[in-house]
Design a protein around this motif. Structure first.
Motif, PDB file in Angstrom:
ATOM      1  N   ASP A  25       0.837  -1.205   0.000  1.00 26.56           N
ATOM      2  CA  ASP A  25       0.000   0.000   0.000  1.00 26.56           C
ATOM      3  C   ASP A  25       0.870   1.252   0.000  1.00 26.56           C
ATOM      4  N   ASP A  28       2.271   1.958  -3.471  1.00 31.32           N
ATOM      5  CA  ASP A  28       1.293   2.621  -4.348  1.00 31.32           C
ATOM      6  C   ASP A  28       1.229   4.117  -4.057  1.00 31.32           C
ATOM      7  N   LYS A  29       1.233   4.481  -2.772  1.00 29.50           N
ATOM      8  CA  LYS A  29       1.202   5.888  -2.387  1.00 29.50           C
ATOM      9  C   LYS A  29       2.470   6.607  -2.862  1.00 29.50           C
ATOM     10  N   ALA A  31       4.462   5.817  -5.401  1.00 28.95           N
ATOM     11  CA  ALA A  31       4.478   5.955  -6.863  1.00 28.95           C
ATOM     12  C   ALA A  31       3.707   7.193  -7.292  1.00 28.95           C
ATOM     13  N   LYS A  32       2.578   7.444  -6.641  1.00 27.69           N
ATOM     14  CA  LYS A  32       1.802   8.649  -6.941  1.00 27.69           C
ATOM     15  C   LYS A  32       2.546   9.903  -6.487  1.00 27.69           C
ATOM     16  N   GLU A  49      10.142   5.354  -9.757  1.00 29.91           N
ATOM     17  CA  GLU A  49       8.956   4.500  -9.767  1.00 29.91           C
ATOM     18  C   GLU A  49       9.283   3.113 -10.324  1.00 29.91           C
ATOM     19  N   ARG A  53       8.687  -0.257  -8.249  1.00 31.04           N
ATOM     20  CA  ARG A  53       7.818  -1.335  -8.751  1.00 31.04           C
ATOM     21  C   ARG A  53       8.588  -2.663  -8.889  1.00 31.04           C
TER      22      ARG A  53
END
Length: 115
Positions: A25, A28-29, A31-32, A49, A53
């Motif tokens: 989680d 994901d935060k 990467a944004k 990023e 990933r």
């Protein structure tokens, strides 16, 4: 810490992240965030990023569950063989995946040390 039931056997300690408790989680935060208003530059942020990933996918492929997200602002380590081993493994992860966030690799290394 060392994910052990006995406080005497712990080899590292950090405080918990009080917002999220899962590495995936958090990834994901992040990467944004890399592409948000505080980004450095598009090329570098795209690379960060990609490193993030790839690291997360490697962790999943190795069977890491993603639980346990620390706040690594304060890090305590026993000065023994297990503490030194943890530090060496963690440093290796940070250098191998230089996306700039140590809290992603900390629980992975703790998991490696206890599986």
């Amino acid at each position: 810490g060392g994910y052990s039931s006995s406080a005497a056997s712990y080899f590292v300690a950090v405080s918990e992240n009080h917002v999220r408790d899962n590495v995936f989680d958090e990834a994901d935060k992040l990467a944004k965030m890399f592409h948000g208003p505080l980004h450095i530059n598009a090329t570098y942020d795209d690379q960060r990023e990609a490193w993030l990933r790839a690291t997360v996918e490697r962790y999943k492929a190795e069977g890491f569950h993603g639980r346990g997200l620390p706040d690594t602002g304060l890090f305590l380590r026993r000065h023994n063989a297990a503490g030194a081993t943890f530090s060496a493994l963690w440093a290796h992860e940070l250098l191998a995946s230089p996306f700039g966030r140590d809290q992603i690799s900390y629980p992975y290394v703790a998991w490696l040390m206890t599986r």
